[in-house]
Design a protein around this motif. Structure first.
Motif, PDB file in Angstrom:
ATOM      1  N   PRO A  17      -3.834   3.114  -1.188  1.00  0.00           N
ATOM      2  CA  PRO A  17      -2.500   2.865  -0.647  1.00  0.00           C
ATOM      3  C   PRO A  17      -1.731   4.180  -0.504  1.00  0.00           C
ATOM      4  CG  PRO A  17      -2.552   2.292  -2.961  1.00  0.00           C
ATOM      5  CD  PRO A  17      -3.962   2.643  -2.574  1.00  0.00           C
ATOM      6  N   LEU A  18      -0.772   4.181   0.417  1.00  0.00           N
ATOM      7  CA  LEU A  18      -0.039   5.409   0.733  1.00  0.00           C
ATOM      8  C   LEU A  18       1.419   5.076   0.986  1.00  0.00           C
ATOM      9  CD1 LEU A  18       0.083   8.442   1.684  1.00  0.00           C
ATOM     10  CD2 LEU A  18      -0.558   7.594   3.952  1.00  0.00           C
ATOM     11  N   SER A  19       2.307   5.817   0.338  1.00  0.00           N
ATOM     12  CA  SER A  19       3.726   5.730   0.642  1.00  0.00           C
ATOM     13  C   SER A  19       4.062   6.917   1.541  1.00  0.00           C
ATOM     14  CB  SER A  19       4.548   5.774  -0.656  1.00  0.00           C
ATOM     15  OG  SER A  19       5.924   5.705  -0.380  1.00  0.00           O
ATOM     16  N   LEU A  20       4.177   6.649   2.838  1.00  0.00           N
ATOM     17  CA  LEU A  20       4.220   7.732   3.826  1.00  0.00           C
ATOM     18  C   LEU A  20       5.644   8.131   4.178  1.00  0.00           C
ATOM     19  CD1 LEU A  20       2.329   9.515   5.534  1.00  0.00           C
ATOM     20  CD2 LEU A  20       2.618   7.868   7.391  1.00  0.00           C
ATOM     21  N   ASP A  21       6.098   9.236   3.602  1.00  0.00           N
ATOM     22  CA  ASP A  21       7.312   9.898   4.054  1.00  0.00           C
ATOM     23  C   ASP A  21       6.927  11.299   4.510  1.00  0.00           C
ATOM     24  OD1 ASP A  21       6.834  11.309   1.719  1.00  0.00           O
ATOM     25  OD2 ASP A  21       8.538  10.463   0.622  1.00  0.00           O
ATOM     26  N   ARG A  22       7.905  12.131   4.827  1.00  0.00           N
ATOM     27  CA  ARG A  22       7.586  13.449   5.374  1.00  0.00           C
ATOM     28  C   ARG A  22       6.920  14.350   4.337  1.00  0.00           C
ATOM     29  NH1 ARG A  22       8.900  13.798  10.345  1.00  0.00           N
ATOM     30  NH2 ARG A  22       8.259  15.969  10.420  1.00  0.00           N
ATOM     31  N   ASP A  23       7.267  14.194   3.073  1.00  0.00           N
ATOM     32  CA  ASP A  23       6.634  15.005   2.034  1.00  0.00           C
ATOM     33  C   ASP A  23       5.161  14.644   1.875  1.00  0.00           C
ATOM     34  OD1 ASP A  23       8.844  16.544   1.392  1.00  0.00           O
ATOM     35  OD2 ASP A  23       9.572  15.136  -0.107  1.00  0.00           O
ATOM     36  N   ARG A  24       4.874  13.345   1.769  1.00  0.00           N
ATOM     37  CA  ARG A  24       3.482  12.932   1.579  1.00  0.00           C
ATOM     38  C   ARG A  24       2.647  13.182   2.831  1.00  0.00           C
ATOM     39  NH1 ARG A  24       6.699   8.994  -1.029  1.00  0.00           N
ATOM     40  NH2 ARG A  24       6.517   9.181  -3.305  1.00  0.00           N
ATOM     41  N   ALA A  25       3.272  13.083   3.990  1.00  0.00           N
ATOM     42  CA  ALA A  25       2.571  13.468   5.211  1.00  0.00           C
ATOM     43  C   ALA A  25       2.190  14.943   5.154  1.00  0.00           C
ATOM     44  CB  ALA A  25       3.451  13.190   6.435  1.00  0.00           C
ATOM     45  N   ASP A  59      -0.221  -2.098  14.954  1.00  0.00           N
ATOM     46  CA  ASP A  59      -1.281  -1.737  14.012  1.00  0.00           C
ATOM     47  C   ASP A  59      -0.690  -1.117  12.746  1.00  0.00           C
ATOM     48  OD1 ASP A  59      -3.444  -2.556  15.664  1.00  0.00           O
ATOM     49  OD2 ASP A  59      -3.270  -0.696  16.810  1.00  0.00           O
ATOM     50  N   VAL A  60       0.328  -0.280  12.912  1.00  0.00           N
ATOM     51  CA  VAL A  60       0.998   0.309  11.751  1.00  0.00           C
ATOM     52  C   VAL A  60       1.635  -0.784  10.904  1.00  0.00           C
ATOM     53  CG1 VAL A  60       2.788   1.913  10.976  1.00  0.00           C
ATOM     54  CG2 VAL A  60       1.431   2.462  12.995  1.00  0.00           C
ATOM     55  N   GLN A  61       2.249  -1.743  11.567  1.00  0.00           N
ATOM     56  CA  GLN A  61       2.862  -2.851  10.836  1.00  0.00           C
ATOM     57  C   GLN A  61       1.814  -3.650  10.085  1.00  0.00           C
ATOM     58  OE1 GLN A  61       6.000  -3.344  10.286  1.00  0.00           O
ATOM     59  NE2 GLN A  61       5.631  -5.203   9.081  1.00  0.00           N
ATOM     60  N   GLU A  62       0.613  -3.799  10.685  1.00  0.00           N
ATOM     61  CA  GLU A  62      -0.473  -4.505  10.004  1.00  0.00           C
ATOM     62  C   GLU A  62      -0.866  -3.768   8.719  1.00  0.00           C
ATOM     63  OE1 GLU A  62      -3.489  -7.562   9.640  1.00  0.00           O
ATOM     64  OE2 GLU A  62      -1.624  -7.373  10.781  1.00  0.00           O
ATOM     65  N   LEU A  63      -0.855  -2.424   8.741  1.00  0.00           N
ATOM     66  CA  LEU A  63      -1.145  -1.643   7.530  1.00  0.00           C
ATOM     67  C   LEU A  63      -0.090  -1.911   6.454  1.00  0.00           C
ATOM     68  CD1 LEU A  63      -2.259   1.876   8.868  1.00  0.00           C
ATOM     69  CD2 LEU A  63      -3.640  -0.152   8.444  1.00  0.00           C
ATOM     70  N   ARG A  64       1.151  -2.078   6.874  1.00  0.00           N
ATOM     71  CA  ARG A  64       2.216  -2.380   5.908  1.00  0.00           C
ATOM     72  C   ARG A  64       2.015  -3.777   5.318  1.00  0.00           C
ATOM     73  NH1 ARG A  64       5.872   1.670   6.300  1.00  0.00           N
ATOM     74  NH2 ARG A  64       6.182   2.661   8.345  1.00  0.00           N
ATOM     75  N   GLY A  69       9.592   1.978   0.820  1.00  0.00           N
ATOM     76  CA  GLY A  69      10.559   2.065   1.905  1.00  0.00           C
ATOM     77  C   GLY A  69      11.105   3.476   2.037  1.00  0.00           C
ATOM     78  N   GLY A  70      11.892   3.704   3.088  1.00  0.00           N
ATOM     79  CA  GLY A  70      12.534   4.994   3.266  1.00  0.00           C
ATOM     80  C   GLY A  70      11.605   6.092   3.770  1.00  0.00           C
TER      81      GLY A  70
END
Length: 494
Positions: free
Chosen positions: A351-359, A402-407, A415-416
């Motif tokens: 699993p991944l919480s994707l914000d600009r830092d983790r990207a 597809d991105v929504q399906e990943l969520r 979030g955020g």
């Protein structure tokens, strides 16, 4: 990179210190690594593996083949070939620049926000405030070590001299040796104090922590940048002299889950944290990547690779009966396609919480793999795990749906972070990455699954494409059944 004059001299006037020059003070392209009598040999013999690759004298008879009758020309050829081989041999230990194959990476993923570590971004205007903090960090390192400033600095000098080998030669040509030594010393002290602050040991000065704590997110972003690294043996020299043998372990234990949301609830199946003393990282990014990726419990056989074109968006996988799910180990290396009974399969990813830092963390870890692994197929599977993970996600998303399906499936959490549109743009930018073994293996498994159950996948596709109609028909049948049942009950009462 600004001229070295732009780097303000330290208040300590380190340039005036009398430090005995080791043999490594010779121009780095000619310096021998085997330096008897220096403290390098006595203090850190385990780091000789870093330097052995820079030896230019052990060339084979084929490399010594005569190319020219002119002795000067032959000497130049030998030198060029030797230097090129040394660079290739040092690939895993070098402080790399961003690889061209990543294309136009967003600057927010490549440039430091608050602090420069090493020479590549040193002297930039918005990073100069942190230089005073580095000097304060050095003072606290001296106090904690119980040694004099001269002793601590003197122990770092031979490490700094050898560190020149690992940076880009064009950049190093503009930095004189003494300024570079200062840079290595202050940067190493800053990193050690930052690691102490994040390991929650309670050993950080309150005033210094007044800078480190509120800026901790930006600092962590900066120390995870490929071009903002310090050779690890320089940092470990300071750690050793401060007598903090468990600092690296405590720091990594705190930061290894940095790809996950801060408000997560860690599942009970998460693998226990194991520290591997045998691993010698090139720098802090390499150290963190090693534990973020993790280690697999399964040894997979090498597969013969064939050129194939695959298409498998998240929505397409659902059509053929493959469900996306978040793994429970939370390690990037755990990418698997598991058969669930005779009809279904499950593609499990971290699993991944994707914000600009983790990207940014993903971009820089992938860049490190691209720079240090010559052949993904010949290397260990884990050496290209981040690239495989990114490429799998890139192949799963073609539309915002597809991105929504990943969520929905829990692969994207929290979030955020990035919006669906931003996440789509981010992932699709990696569709041209090199194939890693994990990526290729899962692609082959999906293709086998698809080909071995064509009738089944057609049924799934029909159901997926017409599920609304089927639901309406079923609902209608249920309604009609209810009406008939009501009429029959009325008839009985007549």
């Amino acid at each position: 990179m600004e001229p070295t004059a732009a780097w303000a001299p330290c208040e300590f006037q380190l340039a005036n210190w009398s430090i005995e020059e080791p043999a490594a003070y010779l121009p780095v392209e000619y310096a021998s690594i085997d330096i008897p009598g220096t403290c390098l040999e006595a203090c850190v013999p385990e780091y000789y593996y870093y330097y052995a690759a820079s030896q230019q004298h052990n060339v084979t008879s084929d490399q010594k083949a005569k190319i020219s009758n002119d002795s000067d020309a032959q000497s130049v050829v030998d030198q060029v070939m030797g230097e090129f081989k040394a660079d290739i041999d040092m690939m895993k230990a070098k402080m790399h620049r961003y690889p061209a194959c990543l294309g136009d990476v967003d600057e927010s993923y490549t440039l430091p926000r608050i602090v420069a570590i090493g020479p590549y971004h040193h002297g930039k205007e918005h990073l100069k405030q942190a230089e005073k903090v580095k000097h304060a960090a050095a003072c606290h390192c001296v106090r904690q070590s119980g040694r004099s400033l001269e002793e601590l600095y003197g122990a770092v000098v031979p490490m700094a001299d050898h560190a020149r080998h690992f940076y880009d030669k064009d950049v190093m040509a503009g930095i004189n040796p003494e300024d570079f030594r200062h840079m290595m010393f202050f940067d190493a002290c800053f990193l050690v104090q930052y690691m102490l602050s994040r390991a929650y040991t309670g050993d950080v000065d309150q005033s210094l922590n007044g800078f480190l704590s509120p800026n901790r997110i930006d600092i962590f972003h900066d120390v995870m940048l490929l071009e903002n690294q310090l050779p690890w043996h320089v940092v470990e020299t300071v750690i050793r002299l401060l007598r903090l043998p468990s600092l690296s372990k405590k720091f990594v234990a705190r930061k290894r889950n940095c790809m996950l949301s801060d408000d997560r609830h860690e599942p009970p199946q998460q693998k226990p944290f194991i520290w591997y003393d045998s691993y010698k990282p090139p720098h802090l990014l390499g150290l963190l990547r090693y534990y973020i990726v993790g280690r697999s419990d399964i040894e997979y056989p090498k597969q013969e690779k064939k050129d194939k074109s695959y298409s498998l968006s998240a929505m397409e996988l659902a059509k053929i009966g493959i469900t996306l799910t978040a793994n429970k180990t939370m390690q990037l290396i755990d990418m698997t396609l598991n058969q669930k009974g005779t009809l279904f399969a499950e593609l499990s990813l971290a699993p991944l919480s994707l914000d600009r830092d983790r990207a940014s963390f993903l971009v820089n870890m992938a860049a490190l793999e691209l720079c240090t692994v010559q052949s993904f197929s010949a290397a260990r599977d884990g050496d290209s795990a981040v690239c495989s993970y990114l490429l799998l996600l890139a192949k799963l998303v073609y539309r915002e749906e597809d991105v929504q399906e990943l969520r929905v499936r829990g692969l994207l959490q929290g979030g955020g972070g990035l919006t669906n549109e931003e996440a789509l743009r981010f992932f699709t930018s990696f569709q041209g990455l090199r194939f890693g073994p994990y990526y290729y293996r899962i692609m082959v498994q999906i293709q086998i699954y698809r080909e071995s159950s064509r009738m089944k996948t057609k049924s799934f596709a029909f159901f997926h494409n017409h599920k609304k109609t089927i639901a309406a028909v079923v609902s209608g049948v249920v309604s009609v059944g209810g009406i008939i049942g009501t009429l029959l009950s009325i008839k009985k009462t007549l």
